[in-house]
Design a protein around this motif. Structure first.
Motif, PDB file in Angstrom:
ATOM      1  N   PHE A  38      28.568  41.853  31.875  1.00  0.00           N
ATOM      2  CA  PHE A  38      27.765  40.829  32.168  1.00  0.00           C
ATOM      3  C   PHE A  38      28.037  40.431  33.241  1.00  0.00           C
ATOM      4  CE2 PHE A  38      29.100  35.898  33.149  1.00  0.00           C
ATOM      5  CZ  PHE A  38      30.576  36.914  32.096  1.00  0.00           C
ATOM      6  N   GLU A  39      27.277  40.150  34.281  1.00  0.00           N
ATOM      7  CA  GLU A  39      26.897  40.335  35.476  1.00  0.00           C
ATOM      8  C   GLU A  39      27.682  39.027  35.958  1.00  0.00           C
ATOM      9  OE1 GLU A  39      25.023  41.508  39.568  1.00  0.00           O
ATOM     10  OE2 GLU A  39      24.033  39.542  38.455  1.00  0.00           O
ATOM     11  N   VAL A  40      28.415  38.350  36.942  1.00  0.00           N
ATOM     12  CA  VAL A  40      29.028  36.504  36.746  1.00  0.00           C
ATOM     13  C   VAL A  40      29.110  36.562  38.061  1.00  0.00           C
ATOM     14  CG1 VAL A  40      31.098  37.333  36.441  1.00  0.00           C
ATOM     15  CG2 VAL A  40      30.533  35.196  36.333  1.00  0.00           C
ATOM     16  N   ASP A  41      28.597  34.758  39.234  1.00  0.00           N
ATOM     17  CA  ASP A  41      28.961  35.367  40.440  1.00  0.00           C
ATOM     18  C   ASP A  41      30.271  33.407  40.296  1.00  0.00           C
ATOM     19  OD1 ASP A  41      29.641  33.768  43.226  1.00  0.00           O
ATOM     20  OD2 ASP A  41      27.765  32.974  43.002  1.00  0.00           O
ATOM     21  N   PHE A  42      31.529  34.848  40.836  1.00  0.00           N
ATOM     22  CA  PHE A  42      32.676  34.375  40.812  1.00  0.00           C
ATOM     23  C   PHE A  42      33.234  33.515  41.542  1.00  0.00           C
ATOM     24  CE2 PHE A  42      37.300  33.994  41.595  1.00  0.00           C
ATOM     25  CZ  PHE A  42      37.936  33.828  39.857  1.00  0.00           C
ATOM     26  N   ARG A 358      29.257  37.776  43.133  1.00  0.00           N
ATOM     27  CA  ARG A 358      29.239  38.765  42.275  1.00  0.00           C
ATOM     28  C   ARG A 358      29.002  40.197  41.533  1.00  0.00           C
ATOM     29  NH1 ARG A 358      23.899  37.447  44.390  1.00  0.00           N
ATOM     30  NH2 ARG A 358      23.357  39.888  43.888  1.00  0.00           N
ATOM     31  N   ILE A 359      29.753  40.257  40.192  1.00  0.00           N
ATOM     32  CA  ILE A 359      30.960  41.060  39.899  1.00  0.00           C
ATOM     33  C   ILE A 359      29.844  41.053  38.448  1.00  0.00           C
ATOM     34  CG2 ILE A 359      32.910  41.115  41.098  1.00  0.00           C
ATOM     35  CD1 ILE A 359      34.386  39.459  38.709  1.00  0.00           C
ATOM     36  N   ASN A 360      30.470  42.420  38.293  1.00  0.00           N
ATOM     37  CA  ASN A 360      30.147  42.788  36.970  1.00  0.00           C
ATOM     38  C   ASN A 360      31.349  42.887  35.912  1.00  0.00           C
ATOM     39  OD1 ASN A 360      28.692  43.934  35.151  1.00  0.00           O
ATOM     40  ND2 ASN A 360      27.801  46.043  35.648  1.00  0.00           N
ATOM     41  N   LEU A 361      31.195  41.601  34.827  1.00  0.00           N
ATOM     42  CA  LEU A 361      32.644  41.697  34.106  1.00  0.00           C
ATOM     43  C   LEU A 361      33.038  42.438  33.029  1.00  0.00           C
ATOM     44  CD1 LEU A 361      34.858  39.786  35.076  1.00  0.00           C
ATOM     45  CD2 LEU A 361      34.091  38.282  33.775  1.00  0.00           C
ATOM     46  N   LYS A 362      34.223  43.083  32.531  1.00  0.00           N
ATOM     47  CA  LYS A 362      33.589  43.512  30.469  1.00  0.00           C
ATOM     48  C   LYS A 362      35.259  43.427  30.490  1.00  0.00           C
ATOM     49  CE  LYS A 362      32.800  48.513  32.454  1.00  0.00           C
ATOM     50  NZ  LYS A 362      32.814  49.661  31.921  1.00  0.00           N
ATOM     51  N   LEU A 363      35.216  43.264  29.491  1.00  0.00           N
ATOM     52  CA  LEU A 363      37.061  43.384  28.947  1.00  0.00           C
ATOM     53  C   LEU A 363      37.523  44.589  28.561  1.00  0.00           C
ATOM     54  CD1 LEU A 363      36.599  41.350  25.633  1.00  0.00           C
ATOM     55  CD2 LEU A 363      37.838  40.602  27.162  1.00  0.00           C
TER      56      LEU A 363
END
Ligand code: HEM
Length: 369
Positions: A38-42, A358-363
Motif C-alpha cells: 500500500f501507499e503511505v506518506d512516511f 509517499r512510498i509503496n510499502l511491502k512486507l
C-alpha cells in the motif's frame, strides 16, 4: 541537563523507544493486512513517531499520535508555522519585530503567532499533568525539577522549566523525523541502495524474528553501511540548514584569517559547509561510500549537522539511537519504493522540513539463513 543524556540514561530509555517503534510497525502492518502492498506518506508517520518519543522522554508520557494516527493536538502544524515565522523574524530588523502582531490579516504571521501560543499551551498542560504525578518515571522533567540555576544556586523557576521542556519538544521532534524521512526518501528511490542496506541487515539479524522485534541499538550502532547512509543523508540534507548565529567576543576574533570586531553577528550555513568541495569530494552527489573509506575520519571535521561547541545539540546521541533503531527495523522488515518521481518538497522555517514522502510499502520475504 547533561545527566539526562548520559549513556546510562539513554540505555534505560531504549525499551520505551522500542515500544513506540513497535506501535509504528503495527500502524503500518494494519494497513498492509487487506492487500500485499500500500501507499503511505512516511513523513506523516515519522512525525508521529518522533513526537511520541520526545513526549515520552520529556514528560514520561507520549502524545499518543501513533495510537490515534492523527495530530489531534495540531501540534506538528503549530511547530511548523511557528518555525517559519521565527525564521523570518530573525532576519527582520529589530524595530520591525514588535509590529508583526499588527498584521493579523496576513495568514503567514497570524498562523505563526497562533502556533507559538498553542505550543505554549500544550507544553504547559503537559508540564502540569506530569507535575501532578508523584513517583513518576525518571524523565527529562525529573532532571529539570532537581536542576540548579547556575547564577542563584536555587531550583529553576516554573516558567523556566516549562520553557525548557517546550524547547525539547521543538528541538527533539521534527529534526529527527525529517532526518529519518530524508533517509527513507533517498533509499526508496534506489533499488540498489535498498538491497545493499538490506543485505547488511540480513547479515546482522539472520533467521526468524520475534513478532515484536525492534532493532537493538547495541547492534545497529556498529553497522557500517547503515551509519554511512544516515551520515551521508544528513550531510547532503542537514535539517538545520541555515547558519546558526554567534556573536564575536569582547576584543573581536580572527576568523579564517580575517579580524572580525567584537559584537558582530557571524554564521556559516551548515549546508554550505556540507557541500564545500574542499571538504567533500564531489560534494553535490550522494555517495555514502565516502564514509566507508579508510581515511573517512577526517570528514567528520566538516560534518556538523548537530552544530559544534558548547551550544551544540544536547540530544545528538538520543537522535542517533532513534534514527538507527527505527530505520534498521523498517528496512529489515519492509521493501519500499518511492511513488513520486519528482523532487522532494520541503518547507523552510527554523529547520528545513520534508513535506511529503509517499512510498509503496511491502512486507519483505526475508531470506532464511
Ligand atoms: C537529527 C536530529 C537532530 C538534529 C539534526 C539536531 C540539531 C541541532 C542543532 C543544529 C542545534 C543547534 C545548536 C546551536 O545553536 O549551535 C540543536 C540544539 C538543541 N537540540 Fe538538537 N538536533 C536533533 C535532535 C535533538 C533531540 C532528539 C533532542 C532532545 C532529545 C534535541 C535537543 C536539543 C536542544 C535542547 C538544543 C539546544 C541546546 C542549547 O541551546 O544548548 N535535539 N540541535
Amino acid at each position: 541537563m547533561n545527566p539526562a543524556f548520559s549513556a546510562r540514561n539513554l540505555q534505560d530509555f531504549e525499551p520505551y523507544m522500542s515500544q513506540h517503534i513497535h506501535k509504528l510497525l503495527n500502524c503500518l502492518r494494519r494497513q498492509l493486512e487487506p492487500s500485499k502492498s500500500f501507499e503511505v506518506d512516511f513523513n506523516k508517520y515519522s512525525n508521529f513517531l518522533a513526537f511520541d518519543v520526545i513526549g515520552d522522554f520529556a514528560f514520561g508520557e507520549s502524545f499518543n499520535f501513533l495510537d490515534r494516527e492523527e495530530d489531534y493536538l495540531n501540534l506538528i502544524e503549530a511547530i511548523d508555522a511557528r518555525g517559519e515565522v521565527l525564521n523570518a523574524l530573525g532576519h527582520a530588523p529589530l524595530f520591525l519585530r514588535p509590529l508583526i502582531k499588527w498584521l493579523p490579516f496576513d495568514p503567514f504571521w497570524s498562523q505563526g503567532l497562533r502556533g507559538t501560543k498553542s505550543l505554549g499551551v500544550i507544553g504547559t498542560k503537559a508540564y502540569f499533568e506530569r507535575k501532578s504525578q508523584s513517583g513518576a518515571r525518571k524523565d527529562l522533567l525529573s532532571y529539570l525539577f532537581n536542576a540548579k540555576d547556575p547564577q542563584t544556586g536555587g531550583n529553576l523557576e516554573e516558567k523556566e522549566i516549562i520553557a525548557e521542556s517546550i524547547s525539547f519538544i521543538v528541538g527533539g521532534s521534527d529534526t529527527t523525523s525529517t532526518s529519518m524521512t530524508n533517509v527513507v526518501d533517498i533509499v526508496s528511490r534506489s533499488r540498489k541502495l535498498l538491497e545493499v542496506l538490506q543485505k547488511e541487515l540480513d547479515g546482522a539479524f539472520p533467521g526468524e524474528l520475534a513478532p515484536d522485534w525492534v532493532a537493538p541499538f547495541k547492534e545497529v550502532e556498529s553497522l557500517p553501511i547503515l551509519n554511512a547512509i544516515v551520515r551521508e543523508t544528513m550531510r547532503i540534507r542537514p535539517t538545520s540548514a541555515t547558519g546558526l548565529e554567534r556573536v564575536t567576543p569582547k576584543g573581536g576574533k580572527v576568523i579564517a584569517g580575517n579580524f572580525v570586531p567584537e559584537g558582530t553577528l557571524v554564521s556559516v550555513p551548515t549546508l554550505a559547509i556540507h557541500r564545500c568541495p574542499s571538504a567533500f569530494m564531489d560534494a553535490e552527489t550522494f555517495f555514502y561510500e565516502r564514509w566507508l573509506e579508510k581515511d573517512s575520519g577526517a570528514l567528520l571535521d566538516s560534518f556538523v549537522p548537530f552544530s559544534v561547541g558548547p551550544r551544540a545539540c544536547i540530544g545528538r546521541n538520543f537522535a542517533w539511537m532513534e534514527m538507527l533503531k527505527t530505520l534498521a527495523t523498517l528496512f529489515k522488515l519492509f521493501d519500499m519504493e518511492r511513488t513520486h518521481a519528482g523532487g522532494t518538497p520541503s518547507r523552510e522555517g527554523f529547520f528545513m522540513k520534508t513535506k511529503e514522502c509517499r512510498i509503496n510499502l511491502k512486507l519483505r520475504q526475508i531470506p532464511r539463513s
